[in-house]
Design a protein around this motif. Structure first.
Motif, PDB file in Angstrom:
ATOM      1  N   UNK A   1       5.844   4.242 -13.068  1.00 52.13           N
ATOM      2  CA  UNK A   1       5.830   4.392 -11.611  1.00 52.13           C
ATOM      3  C   UNK A   1       6.231   5.807 -11.202  1.00 52.13           C
ATOM      4  N   UNK A   2       7.087   6.440 -12.010  1.00 47.21           N
ATOM      5  CA  UNK A   2       7.423   7.835 -11.721  1.00 47.21           C
ATOM      6  C   UNK A   2       6.190   8.712 -11.906  1.00 47.21           C
TER       7      UNK A   2
ATOM      8  N   UNK B   1       3.177   7.659 -11.538  1.00 49.71           N
ATOM      9  CA  UNK B   1       2.304   7.334 -10.415  1.00 49.71           C
ATOM     10  C   UNK B   1       2.716   8.098  -9.159  1.00 49.71           C
ATOM     11  N   UNK B   2       4.021   8.178  -8.922  1.00 52.06           N
ATOM     12  CA  UNK B   2       4.488   8.918  -7.746  1.00 52.06           C
ATOM     13  C   UNK B   2       4.035  10.371  -7.824  1.00 52.06           C
ATOM     14  N   UNK B   3       4.054  10.935  -9.029  1.00 52.94           N
ATOM     15  CA  UNK B   3       3.602  12.314  -9.183  1.00 52.94           C
ATOM     16  C   UNK B   3       2.091  12.430  -8.992  1.00 52.94           C
TER      17      UNK B   3
ATOM     18  N   UNK C   1       0.851  -1.196   0.000  1.00 52.03           N
ATOM     19  CA  UNK C   1       0.000   0.000   0.000  1.00 52.03           C
ATOM     20  C   UNK C   1       0.888   1.248   0.000  1.00 52.03           C
ATOM     21  N   UNK C   2       0.660   2.135  -0.983  1.00 56.30           N
ATOM     22  CA  UNK C   2       1.539   3.292  -1.162  1.00 56.30           C
ATOM     23  C   UNK C   2       0.984   4.566  -0.545  1.00 56.30           C
TER      24      UNK C   2
ATOM     25  N   UNK D   1       0.511  -1.321  -4.884  1.00 52.55           N
ATOM     26  CA  UNK D   1       1.225  -1.786  -6.091  1.00 52.55           C
ATOM     27  C   UNK D   1       1.720  -3.223  -5.896  1.00 52.55           C
TER      28      UNK D   1
ATOM     29  N   UNK E   1       9.340  -0.418 -16.482  1.00 53.44           N
ATOM     30  CA  UNK E   1       8.109   0.189 -15.974  1.00 53.44           C
ATOM     31  C   UNK E   1       8.365   1.451 -15.154  1.00 53.44           C
ATOM     32  N   UNK E   2       9.620   1.864 -15.102  1.00 48.88           N
ATOM     33  CA  UNK E   2       9.961   2.952 -14.184  1.00 48.88           C
ATOM     34  C   UNK E   2       9.279   4.262 -14.540  1.00 48.88           C
TER      35      UNK E   2
ATOM     36  N   UNK F   1      11.718  11.142 -17.940  1.00 51.92           N
ATOM     37  CA  UNK F   1      12.857  11.637 -17.167  1.00 51.92           C
ATOM     38  C   UNK F   1      13.965  10.606 -17.249  1.00 51.92           C
TER      39      UNK F   1
ATOM     40  N   UNK G   1       2.382  -5.231 -10.800  1.00 51.77           N
ATOM     41  CA  UNK G   1       3.630  -5.090 -11.551  1.00 51.77           C
ATOM     42  C   UNK G   1       4.231  -6.442 -11.880  1.00 51.77           C
TER      43      UNK G   1
ATOM     44  N   UNK H   1       0.258  10.561  -7.155  1.00 49.18           N
ATOM     45  CA  UNK H   1      -0.080  10.369  -5.748  1.00 49.18           C
ATOM     46  C   UNK H   1       0.309  11.565  -4.890  1.00 49.18           C
ATOM     47  N   UNK H   2       1.203  12.413  -5.410  1.00 52.40           N
ATOM     48  CA  UNK H   2       1.566  13.586  -4.628  1.00 52.40           C
ATOM     49  C   UNK H   2       0.600  14.745  -4.913  1.00 52.40           C
TER      50      UNK H   2
END
Lengths: 102, 149
Positions: free
Chosen positions: B111-112, B114-116, B55-56, B62, B107-108, B145, B100, B118-119
């Motif tokens: 996920x990058x 996704x990190x954005x 859980x993120x 994920x 897949x990076x 990136x 995943x 989620x923020x």
């Protein structure tokens, strides 16, 4: 106990069990934060932490395993993947040259 | 034949799950169905979740297999499963599972993104509530990136 001064840190390794999920997410946000200090950020399965690693960020549940793999490294555990105080702690030590210890 | 890491046929919206284990089994089943992994990998997803929760935050988990289970991955792919009613995830509530299957770093970019997402609370809400597959693909479009310079 390993310690390191934040101003000497050139690389931070984010470790998780498989190195394909949570560590990627954490590495992505840490990369953004540490870019301006010229620190590289990598992600890896906990079993593959490179021996020359100075600082490892990993989930608290994996901290013991990380210590076994990289006894020389400072292990900074975190509890949650987003917004954990451990991330701010590492960033501010690198920014201000503070001491990090396991 | 889909070759993208996250393709439209792997985005499943409006699902329901009895509990976390049910949701994890559905994640594994989609990865198997789209030809990304063997059933053994689906089992490893359950095993991996028992060690540390994936859980993120912002209602997103994920799930993925263990390091040892990588051999059961046939191609790098992600699956997006949305559970609008939520699934209890060790006291948190997950509305989205991004499963995943990855052998390397393919897949990076996603996920990058996704990190954005989620923020940003509004984007995270869209991910949880959208009824559009295209919107999911748009929100999670890989960020280019390449490196951190």
């Amino acid at each position: 106990m390993p310690t390191v001064n934040g101003s000497d840190v050139k690389k931070v390794v984010i470790a998780c069990d498989a190195g394909m999920g949570s560590s990627v997410m954490v590495a992505s946000t840490m990369k953004k934060k540490l870019k301006k200090y010229d620190v590289t950020v990598e992600h890896t399965p906990v079993n593959n932490i490179p021996p020359d690693t100075q600082v490892v960020l990993c989930h608290a549940g994996l901290a013991e395993r990380a210590k076994g793999i990289a006894p020389e490294a400072v292990i900074v555990p975190f509890q949650v993947f987003m917004g954990d105080p451990a991330f701010a702690k590492v960033e501010s030590a690198i920014k201000d040259g503070g001491t990090l210890e396991s | 034949m889909a070759t993208e890491i996250l393709s439209a046929d792997a985005v499943r919206l409006g699902l329901t799950a009895r509990d976390k284990e049910d949701a994890l089994r559905q994640c594994g089943a989609v990865l198997v169905e789209i030809g990304a992994a063997d059933p053994a990998y689906a089992e490893a997803i359950l095993e991996r979740e028992r060690s540390v929760s994936t859980y993120m935050g912002e209602g997103v988990a994920i799930p993925h297999g263990t390091d040892e289970s990588r051999d059961h991955i046939k191609r790098g792919a992600l699956a997006f499963l949305q559970f609008p009613d939520g699934v209890d995830w060790n006291g948190k509530t997950a509305h989205v599972c991004i499963a995943i299957a990855s052998r390397s770093d393919e897949h990076i970019g996603i996920l990058q993104s996704l990190a954005m997402v989620l923020s940003d609370k509004e984007s995270a809400r869209r991910l949880r509530e959208t009824t559009s597959v295209d919107e999911v693909l748009e929100l999670l479009a890989p960020t280019d990136e390449e490196d951190d310079d």
